[in-house]
Structures are given as structure tokens and as C-alpha cells.
Design a protein around this motif. Structure first.
Motif, PDB file in Angstrom:
ATOM      1  N   GLY A  15      79.735  13.727 116.879  1.00  0.00           N
ATOM      2  CA  GLY A  15      78.790  13.494 115.800  1.00  0.00           C
ATOM      3  C   GLY A  15      78.716  12.044 115.360  1.00  0.00           C
ATOM      4  N   ASN A  16      79.708  11.274 115.722  1.00  0.00           N
ATOM      5  CA  ASN A  16      79.722   9.866 115.335  1.00  0.00           C
ATOM      6  C   ASN A  16      78.960   9.003 116.339  1.00  0.00           C
ATOM      7  N   SER A  17      78.970   7.694 116.072  1.00  0.00           N
ATOM      8  CA  SER A  17      78.191   6.756 116.889  1.00  0.00           C
ATOM      9  C   SER A  17      79.073   5.636 117.437  1.00  0.00           C
ATOM     10  N   LEU A  18      78.610   5.056 118.520  1.00  0.00           N
ATOM     11  CA  LEU A  18      79.202   3.850 119.087  1.00  0.00           C
ATOM     12  C   LEU A  18      78.072   2.979 119.611  1.00  0.00           C
ATOM     13  N   ARG A  19      78.298   1.678 119.627  1.00  0.00           N
ATOM     14  CA  ARG A  19      77.367   0.774 120.280  1.00  0.00           C
ATOM     15  C   ARG A  19      78.120  -0.013 121.343  1.00  0.00           C
ATOM     16  N   LEU A  20      77.700   0.159 122.567  1.00  0.00           N
ATOM     17  CA  LEU A  20      78.276  -0.585 123.679  1.00  0.00           C
ATOM     18  C   LEU A  20      77.499  -1.877 123.882  1.00  0.00           C
ATOM     19  N   SER A  21      78.234  -2.909 124.245  1.00  0.00           N
ATOM     20  CA  SER A  21      77.610  -4.203 124.546  1.00  0.00           C
ATOM     21  C   SER A  21      77.936  -4.601 125.973  1.00  0.00           C
ATOM     22  N   CYS A  22      76.992  -5.246 126.603  1.00  0.00           N
ATOM     23  CA  CYS A  22      77.167  -5.730 127.973  1.00  0.00           C
ATOM     24  C   CYS A  22      76.714  -7.190 127.968  1.00  0.00           C
ATOM     25  N   VAL A  23      77.666  -8.093 128.048  1.00  0.00           N
ATOM     26  CA  VAL A  23      77.356  -9.516 128.049  1.00  0.00           C
ATOM     27  C   VAL A  23      77.392 -10.025 129.486  1.00  0.00           C
ATOM     28  N   TYR A  24      76.315 -10.684 129.900  1.00  0.00           N
ATOM     29  CA  TYR A  24      76.275 -11.244 131.252  1.00  0.00           C
ATOM     30  C   TYR A  24      76.164 -12.753 131.141  1.00  0.00           C
ATOM     31  N   THR A  27      71.815 -17.145 132.906  1.00  0.00           N
ATOM     32  CA  THR A  27      71.140 -17.500 134.139  1.00  0.00           C
ATOM     33  C   THR A  27      69.731 -17.952 133.795  1.00  0.00           C
ATOM     34  N   ILE A  28      69.216 -18.891 134.548  1.00  0.00           N
ATOM     35  CA  ILE A  28      67.875 -19.385 134.246  1.00  0.00           C
ATOM     36  C   ILE A  28      66.811 -18.371 134.624  1.00  0.00           C
ATOM     37  N   TYR A  29      67.189 -17.349 135.394  1.00  0.00           N
ATOM     38  CA  TYR A  29      66.197 -16.413 135.901  1.00  0.00           C
ATOM     39  C   TYR A  29      65.943 -15.229 134.984  1.00  0.00           C
ATOM     40  N   GLY A  30      66.889 -14.892 134.159  1.00  0.00           N
ATOM     41  CA  GLY A  30      66.729 -13.709 133.340  1.00  0.00           C
ATOM     42  C   GLY A  30      66.976 -12.449 134.149  1.00  0.00           C
ATOM     43  N   ILE A  31      67.079 -11.337 133.485  1.00  0.00           N
ATOM     44  CA  ILE A  31      67.360 -10.089 134.190  1.00  0.00           C
ATOM     45  C   ILE A  31      66.060  -9.335 134.456  1.00  0.00           C
ATOM     46  N   THR A  32      66.010  -8.711 135.612  1.00  0.00           N
ATOM     47  CA  THR A  32      64.870  -7.873 135.971  1.00  0.00           C
ATOM     48  C   THR A  32      65.008  -6.500 135.340  1.00  0.00           C
ATOM     49  N   ALA A  33      66.227  -6.010 135.342  1.00  0.00           N
ATOM     50  CA  ALA A  33      66.512  -4.689 134.786  1.00  0.00           C
ATOM     51  C   ALA A  33      67.988  -4.623 134.422  1.00  0.00           C
ATOM     52  N   ALA A  34      68.313  -3.641 133.615  1.00  0.00           N
ATOM     53  CA  ALA A  34      69.711  -3.398 133.272  1.00  0.00           C
ATOM     54  C   ALA A  34      69.899  -1.903 133.106  1.00  0.00           C
ATOM     55  N   CYS A  35      71.069  -1.438 133.498  1.00  0.00           N
ATOM     56  CA  CYS A  35      71.354  -0.004 133.454  1.00  0.00           C
ATOM     57  C   CYS A  35      72.741   0.237 132.871  1.00  0.00           C
ATOM     58  N   TRP A  36      72.866   1.372 132.239  1.00  0.00           N
ATOM     59  CA  TRP A  36      74.177   1.887 131.853  1.00  0.00           C
ATOM     60  C   TRP A  36      74.430   3.161 132.654  1.00  0.00           C
ATOM     61  N   TYR A  37      75.577   3.186 133.315  1.00  0.00           N
ATOM     62  CA  TYR A  37      76.028   4.356 134.042  1.00  0.00           C
ATOM     63  C   TYR A  37      77.291   4.885 133.365  1.00  0.00           C
ATOM     64  N   ALA A  74      68.287 -13.800 124.335  1.00  0.00           N
ATOM     65  CA  ALA A  74      68.888 -15.002 123.755  1.00  0.00           C
ATOM     66  C   ALA A  74      70.409 -14.912 123.757  1.00  0.00           C
ATOM     67  N   LYS A  75      70.923 -13.696 123.588  1.00  0.00           N
ATOM     68  CA  LYS A  75      72.368 -13.484 123.577  1.00  0.00           C
ATOM     69  C   LYS A  75      72.890 -13.024 124.933  1.00  0.00           C
ATOM     70  N   THR A  76      72.016 -12.941 125.905  1.00  0.00           N
ATOM     71  CA  THR A  76      72.346 -12.428 127.248  1.00  0.00           C
ATOM     72  C   THR A  76      73.188 -11.163 127.123  1.00  0.00           C
ATOM     73  N   THR A  77      72.691 -10.227 126.350  1.00  0.00           N
ATOM     74  CA  THR A  77      73.416  -8.992 126.061  1.00  0.00           C
ATOM     75  C   THR A  77      72.483  -7.792 126.175  1.00  0.00           C
ATOM     76  N   VAL A  78      73.027  -6.728 126.741  1.00  0.00           N
ATOM     77  CA  VAL A  78      72.343  -5.448 126.791  1.00  0.00           C
ATOM     78  C   VAL A  78      73.169  -4.467 125.960  1.00  0.00           C
ATOM     79  N   TYR A  79      72.503  -3.673 125.152  1.00  0.00           N
ATOM     80  CA  TYR A  79      73.195  -2.736 124.272  1.00  0.00           C
ATOM     81  C   TYR A  79      72.895  -1.296 124.668  1.00  0.00           C
ATOM     82  N   LEU A  80      73.837  -0.433 124.323  1.00  0.00           N
ATOM     83  CA  LEU A  80      73.586   1.002 124.399  1.00  0.00           C
ATOM     84  C   LEU A  80      74.061   1.593 123.074  1.00  0.00           C
TER      85      LEU A  80
END
Length: 115
Positions: A15-24, A27-37, A74-80
Motif C-alpha cells: 500500500g505504500n510508495s517508492l520512487r526509484l531513480s536511474c541516473v545516467y 551525454t550530448i546525444y540524449g536518450i532515445t528511450a528508457a526502461c525499467w525491468y 537536465a538531471k540525466t535521470t529517469v524515475y519510476l
């Protein structure tokens, strides 16, 4: 070489919550996609959530309406963001980022949901 580091996992009650962070690494190119498995004990790796084109998202059916993936370039971060967690959400969560056709993975972060 792009480095990816996940964080934010832990032990929570159902019932509770969590926020996952993914810091990469930047890169000058940026990400095309990001996934959480995730990989639950004794089970195969499964795709939980994906974001591509900066805003288009897909989710595994059991997490729809509870999980939300987002990115902050800007933070080069993906969240879940994971809400209303259930014991079946337990597992190791891995982040994958796609940059110019290359796939880069982190080491994973453990999420344990107790009933």
C-alpha cells in the motif's frame, strides 16, 4: 561508456510508495528511450515500464494506474514512481537507457514489499 546507477529501493509495507531513480552519465546525444525491468525471485526478467520520445509511455498491465515513468533530461535521470505497492511487486529493479542504439544497464535496486 555510459554509466547507469539505480537507487531508491527498499523494504516497504503493501500500500505504500517508492520512487526509484536511474541516473545516467551525461551525454550530448540524449536518450532515445528508457526502461525499467524487474526480476522477481525465481522468475524471468520482465519489462515494467518504458518511456520513449520523451513522453510516450508503456506499462506492464499489472502496474498500470499504479506506476509512472518519467525522465528529467537536465538531471540525466529517469524515475519510476510506484504507488499502492503489492507483495508481487517485489524484485530487483533494473534501469536500461538507450543512447544512439546502445543499451546501457545499471546494477539494479532491490524492492521488497511486505504484506
Amino acid at each position: 561508456q555510459v554509466h547507469v546507477v539505480e537507487s531508491g529501493g527498499g523494504l516497504v509495507q503493501a500500500g505504500n510508495s517508492l520512487r526509484l531513480s536511474c541516473v545516467y552519465s551525461a551525454t550530448i546525444y540524449g536518450i532515445t528511450a528508457a526502461c525499467w525491468y524487474r526480476q522477481a525471485p525465481g522468475k524471468q526478467l520482465e519489462l515494467v515500464a518504458r518511456i520513449y520520445g520523451g513522453r510516450t509511455t508503456d506499462y506492464l498491465d499489472p502496474v498500470k494506474g499504479r506506476f509512472s515513468i518519467s525522465q528529467d533530461n537536465a538531471k540525466t535521470t529517469v524515475y519510476l514512481q510506484m504507488n499502492s505497492l503489492k507483495p508481487e511487486d517485489t524484485g530487483i529493479y533494473y534501469c536500461q537507457v538507450v543512447i544512439r542504439g546502445g543499451n546501457y544497464w545499471g546494477q539494479g535496486t532491490q524492492v521488497t514489499v511486505s504484506s
